[in-house]
Enzyme design. Structure first.
Site, PDB file in Angstrom:
ATOM      1  N   LYS B  60       0.860  -1.191   0.000  1.00 30.44           N
ATOM      2  CA  LYS B  60       0.000   0.000   0.000  1.00 30.44           C
ATOM      3  C   LYS B  60       0.892   1.235   0.000  1.00 30.44           C
ATOM      4  O   LYS B  60       1.885   1.283   0.737  1.00 30.44           O
ATOM      5  CB  LYS B  60      -0.913  -0.032   1.218  1.00 30.44           C
ATOM      6  N   SER B 139      -9.723   1.608   2.683  1.00 33.54           N
ATOM      7  CA  SER B 139      -8.873   2.412   1.838  1.00 33.54           C
ATOM      8  C   SER B 139      -7.747   1.623   1.151  1.00 33.54           C
ATOM      9  O   SER B 139      -7.064   2.171   0.275  1.00 33.54           O
ATOM     10  CB  SER B 139      -8.224   3.536   2.653  1.00 33.54           C
ATOM     11  N   SER B 163     -10.233  -0.630   6.805  1.00 35.22           N
ATOM     12  CA  SER B 163      -9.529  -0.484   5.532  1.00 35.22           C
ATOM     13  C   SER B 163      -8.835  -1.738   5.020  1.00 35.22           C
ATOM     14  O   SER B 163      -8.363  -1.759   3.883  1.00 35.22           O
ATOM     15  CB  SER B 163      -8.497   0.652   5.626  1.00 35.22           C
TER      16      SER B 163
END
Lengths: 68, 421
Positions: B60, B139, B163
């Site tokens: 990420k 996210s 997330s």
């Protein structure tokens, strides 16, 4: 009649608007108002729970000394 | 297949398919090939580091990476941001021999500015590989999509509140949110210091266990990183004792309810399932207040400079301002109540191996709609508030499909540092 919650929300929103209002549109300010109302609502939920004097924050703090 | 061959295959998939799903920010080809060549040489010499040696992965894009590779936090104002060090998770994976192939897309500022719809990243909305007209979840949107589309064998995501579990649910993969402190946060963008966790998204729970074993452990750069060894053990100890939180299906769509009830019937084949109830406490207010206060501080300079106006999602332009009104006494009250919650939840969960629930109240929402309008009613997210507020581990595994072909997930969580199985 204005309740205490509304007064607190209005007071806090006024503070936010005074500080940041010049960069936000009227529509955005209205969304910020809703956000402040949500924050006050959450705060009221927290305040409704009574805790004893000895109930401490649940966080880690340790005095620091390099290498120790 | 050799590490070099593996790297070439996944780099090609990242290049060709990554843009279709808005899953990729930066393909780290040079670093990947260096690591793959090193892995190939080491393995051929008999120096095998373990199950991740030579395996490509994606991180990420809130994890710092050295060597001039950008770390954008998914946000246009930070698209050229670089660091001269690696996040501890990236360093630990390098130590395990894994191959960093890509920095993966994410919702801007990890969703911390209050996004309400998928188009909230400078790389575009996360498109779900199962149906690109639906959202990946967020996210950790690129982490979910990249694993689902086979762009990388595994990915690292982060969760402050939902997330990891959200993209795992929407993308039909497995997402593991470790116990708070199990994995060092050093080098990861801070949204909320006492809520942020890093964890893997993989195809299976077994893979998540292997990745967690590589990234868990103490770190002198993160005082909250627990000094606890983690060794993955997939041995079963059936029969398990499972619990379902009373009212957990309130606000869920009918399809999610039916799917979860079917899953419970399967679980009852090898586990006991009992309903439990938590004491009446303001779980969501506690976690929300902690998140708001810590995010306001973490992004104070960002807020004061008005940088939010440069973000992609219109609703993120004003997102950081309301939270500047959180009072210090309310933040501290939330931290005091967190202790109360940790104790009562631990007591309620003690007789059980895990609590099970639907991972999300709804499957993947349409790519062009506000997802907060998709969730029916005003259902509370007690599971998310308790799980994240108390720092509990959770794992979301695939659990069937909607009639439209979108994946659904079920999650289970356990007490701190327990394995969730």
């Amino acid at each position: 009649m204005i309740d205490e919650s509304s007064k607190e929300s209005d007071f806090l929103f006024d503070m936010v608007r005074d500080r940041y209002g010049n960069r936000l549109s009227a529509e955005e300010l209205e969304e910020v108002r809703k956000g402040v109302e949500g924050i006050v609502k959450a705060a009221e939920a927290l305040r409704s729970v009574k805790l004893g004097n000895g109930t401490e924050p649940f966080s880690i703090f340790k005095p620091y000394r390099k290498g120790a | 297949m050799s590490p070099i061959g593996l790297a070439e295959v996944f780099l090609e998939r990242l290049e060709n398919l990554g843009p279709e799903y808005n899953a990729v920010v930066t393909i780290t080809k040079e670093r990947a090939m260096e690591q793959a060549e090193r892995a190939e040489a080491e393995i051929s010499e008999g120096n095998y580091r373990g199950p991740l040696h030579g395996i490509p992965y994606g991180a990420k894009d809130l994890l710092a990476t050295s060597g001039g590779i950008p770390t954008t936090w998914g946000a246009a104002p930070f698209r050229n941001q670089t660091f001269d060090f690696d996040a501890s998770v990236v360093a630990k994976l390098e130590e395990a021999g894994a191959v960093l192939a890509s920095k993966l897309a994410m919702v801007e500022i990890a969703g911390g500015m209050g996004y309400r719809q998928p188009n909230a990243s400078f790389t575009g909305p996360g498109k779900n590989p199962w149906n690109p007209n639906t959202w990946t979840g967020g996210s950790s949107s690129g982490s979910g999509a990249a694993v689902a589309a086979g762009l990388v064998p595994f990915a690292i995501g982060s969760e402050t509140w939902g997330s990891i579990l959200s993209p795992a649910n929407n993308c039909g993969v497995t997402g593991l949110r470790p116990t708070y402190g199990r994995v060092s946060r050093f080098g990861a963008m801070a949204l909320s210091w006492t809520l942020d966790k890093l964890g893997p998204l993989c195809l299976t729970a077994d893979d998540c266990g292997l990745v967690l074993e590589a990234i868990a452990g103490p770190d002198p750069n993160d005082q909250t990183a627990a000094d606890l060894e983690f060794t993955y053990d997939d041995g079963s100890k059936s029969p398990f004792k499972l619990a379902v939180l009373q009212g957990v299906l309130e606000g869920c769509g009918e399809a999610v309810k039916e799917n979860f009830e079917d899953a419970l019937k399967v679980l009852e084949g090898f586990a006991t399932v009992e309903e439990i109830e938590f004491p009446d406490l303001p779980y969501e207010a506690v976690t929300r207040t902690i998140l708001n206060a810590e995010a306001a501080s973490a992004f104070d300079e960002f807020t004061e400079k008005g940088t939010a106006g440069e973000l992609t999602a219109p609703e993120c332009h004003y997102g950081p301002y309301a939270r500047t009104a959180v009072l210090a006494k309310d933040y501290l009250k939330a931290l005091r109540l967190r202790g109360v919650i940790c104790r009562v939840v631990d007591e309620a969960m003690a007789p059980f191996d895990a609590v099970v629930a639907p991972s999300r109240r709804s499957p993947a929402s349409p790519i062009d709609q506000e997802f907060r309008k998709i969730v029916p009613g005003t259902a509370r997210d007690t599971m998310g508030a308790v799980g994240n507020g108390a720092g509990l581990p959770s794992i979301s595994v695939p659990n069937g499909f909607t009639p439209g072909g979108c994946p659904r997930g079920s999650s289970s969580w356990g007490g701190p540092t327990r394995r969730t199985q």
